[in-house]
Motif scaffolding. Structure first.
Motif, PDB file in Angstrom:
ATOM      1  N   GLY A 105      78.237  13.117  72.460  1.00  0.00           N
ATOM      2  CA  GLY A 105      78.918  11.773  73.364  1.00  0.00           C
ATOM      3  C   GLY A 105      78.286  11.050  72.317  1.00  0.00           C
ATOM      4  O   GLY A 105      77.027  11.042  71.272  1.00  0.00           O
ATOM      5  N   ASN A 106      77.873   9.758  72.500  1.00  0.00           N
ATOM      6  CA  ASN A 106      76.914   8.791  72.036  1.00  0.00           C
ATOM      7  C   ASN A 106      75.415   8.621  72.438  1.00  0.00           C
ATOM      8  O   ASN A 106      75.015   7.332  73.025  1.00  0.00           O
ATOM      9  CB  ASN A 106      77.423   7.349  71.817  1.00  0.00           C
ATOM     10  N   SER A 107      74.779   9.421  72.855  1.00  0.00           N
ATOM     11  CA  SER A 107      73.067   9.942  73.194  1.00  0.00           C
ATOM     12  C   SER A 107      72.983   9.070  71.962  1.00  0.00           C
ATOM     13  O   SER A 107      73.017   9.609  70.850  1.00  0.00           O
ATOM     14  CB  SER A 107      72.578  11.879  73.614  1.00  0.00           C
ATOM     15  N   HIS A 108      71.177   8.652  72.661  1.00  0.00           N
ATOM     16  CA  HIS A 108      70.325   8.504  71.923  1.00  0.00           C
ATOM     17  C   HIS A 108      69.848   9.516  71.108  1.00  0.00           C
ATOM     18  O   HIS A 108      69.147  10.171  71.708  1.00  0.00           O
ATOM     19  CB  HIS A 108      69.086   6.927  72.475  1.00  0.00           C
ATOM     20  N   PHE A 109      69.173   9.361  69.947  1.00  0.00           N
ATOM     21  CA  PHE A 109      68.610   9.922  69.704  1.00  0.00           C
ATOM     22  C   PHE A 109      67.215  10.360  69.816  1.00  0.00           C
ATOM     23  O   PHE A 109      67.040  11.405  69.356  1.00  0.00           O
ATOM     24  CB  PHE A 109      68.627  10.048  67.793  1.00  0.00           C
TER      25      PHE A 109
END
Length: 475
Positions: A105-109
């Motif tokens: 998914g588009n998780s925060h780094f």
């Protein structure tokens, strides 16, 4: 990762929405047995109703995990945030040490950084992987940006290379780097995406309001541009949007859509990360701000009555002017990519990711949303000089940029004179003009800071840090 036991799967997917389901089918297309899990029984039924012999969906997590061969490979495609942590906690109850968990998914780094360290301590392999290409990419071949556990990537590599898009026979997937590198690269990808979309929308406004072109003529402009150096996925879909009519209707459907843009936060994250690292990415910043401004429709409507345009918007000769707009777009597009790649260069220095910028450009050439003809030039630039600090310094890009400068200057100044907002174009030009400015006026800012706050300054040709009592008449 060939599967000898027909009752077990080589790959598991958690989250059977459109992206998860399409990726699962893509994997199955390449001969792998795979399993899916979702707590929504309707989504499970939809996947099972595909009647594919090598895809099996489950609504029970333990049954799903037990159906995987070891080392178990599970990819999550769930919304970023706390839900990722809760799914990981559930998985740890069912998986074994040495198994592989992928967050697609588009998780925060920063979340990926934390999860990587935590799972490594517990004996699990964790891969944070950005996936780009939307629904179609997931089904036919996305661009994928995995980072984190290198050993895990080597196990995943054969399957990922098969399901990725291919450009010149090469897969659009590669190991990005250490820990949270994959999600950082995907975040910057999305920031560039924001910038390019803002540039296209501003171009559309100038074509419509400045040149007063009909929609069918605007369609032809984007069609022509997609056959030249501006060729890209976003230009291509814009061309198609300008041709799409609902069945039985005679007008373009997109004209029915509200002018209030939504966002999921990845553009904002790019700006925040850049500011934390003191790396300027103003074209991404302004793209985020303009989406935010679009939401204040009621205020914009009131202001439009108070401050109407004072002069006729019509620019003049449309044919001659389109060439200048193409130059302006090319110039600003280069700036958007250059700012994003500079951020990646600086992140590499700060976070020790071991990124290879040529590899990033290489895998962005196909499958992803920001794929474009220009990425070949970026790939060539970093292939030629892996330590290139900024794209503006590449000789080939310098030559093409120089030729586009008259177009961007004309475009921005005319838009300002006619009261048409082109903030992304304007900031692309201002960024360039200060980037090439050997003597910025920042010395005055340093003097001001020292005057009101004793913040000190440095002097030309002198080592050390200094302070002046600016109000002392005898100084």
């Amino acid at each position: 990762m060939t599967n000898e036991n027909k009752n077990q799967s080589s790959f598991g997917m958690i989250g059977l929405g459109t992206m998860g389901s399409n990726l699962l089918q893509n994997i199955a297309d390449h001969g792998y047995n795979c399993s899916g899990y979702d707590n929504d029984s309707k989504k499970v039924d939809t996947v099972n109703d595909l009647n594919r012999g090598n895809i099996h969906a489950f609504s029970d997590l333990k049954d799903f995990v037990q159906n995987l061969k070891s080392p178990k490979v599970v990819m999550m495609l769930v919304p970023a945030g706390k839900i990722v942590d809760s799914v990981i906690e559930e998985l740890l109850q069912a998986m074994d040490k040495g198994d592989i968990i992928i967050d697609g998914g588009n998780s925060h780094f920063t979340d990926t950084e934390r999860r990587f360290a935590d799972l490594e301590k517990k004996g699990y392999h964790f891969v944070g992987m950005g996936v780009s290409g939307g629904e179609e990419g997931a089904r036919k071949g996305p661009s994928m940006m995995p980072g984190g556990d290198k050993k895990a990537y080597e196990i995943l590599k054969p399957i990922l290379e098969k399901i990725a898009a291919h450009v010149n026979g090469e897969p659009t997937v590669a190991y990005m780097g250490e820990r949270s590198a994959g999600h950082f690269v995907k975040m910057v990808h999305n920031g560039i995406e924001y910038a390019l979309m803002q540039l296209i929308s501003e171009t559309y406004e100038v074509l419509k309001k400045g040149l007063q072109m009909e929609d069918k003529d605007i369609h032809q402009v984007f069609e022509k541009w997609n056959e030249g150096r501006l060729k890209s996925y976003l230009i291509e879909i814009t061309r198609d949007i300008f041709a799409y009519k609902k069945k039985g209707e005679n007008h373009l459907f997109f004209n029915d859509i509200k002018d209030e843009a939504k966002a999921k936060g990845t553009g904002k994250w790019t700006s925040q990360a850049a500011m934390d690292m003191t790396v300027p990415v103003p074209i991404i910043d302004i793209a985020v701000s303009m989406r935010d401004l679009s939401k204040y429709k009621d205020l914009r409507t009131k202001a439009s009555k108070l401050y109407p345009n004072e002069k006729e918007l019509k620019y003049g000769n449309t044919g001659d002017y389109l060439a200048k707009i193409e130059e302006a777009f090319y110039f600003s597009m280069v700036s958007a990519y250059a700012q994003g790649m500079h951020l990646l260069y600086c992140a590499n220095e700060e976070f020790k990711y071991h990124l290879n910028l040529d590899t990033i450009a290489k895998i962005w050439r196909g499958g992803c949303i920001i794929r474009s003809e220009f990425l070949e030039d970026i790939y060539s630039a970093y292939k030629k000089d892996s330590k290139l600090k900024h794209l503006f310094l590449d000789e080939s890009i310098h030559e093409s940029l120089q030729k586009s400068i008259p177009g961007i200057r004309t475009f921005v100044s005319d838009a300002a004179l006619h009261g048409i907002a082109v903030p992304a174009f304007a900031v692309a030009l201002s960024y360039f003009d200060n980037f090439r400015n050997e003597e910025m006026p920042a010395n005055l800012i340093q003097a001001q800071r020292d005057f009101f706050g004793s913040h000190t300054y440095e002097l030309k040709g002198k080592e050390g840090v200094f302070h002046t009592d600016w109000e002392d008449p005898n100084h």
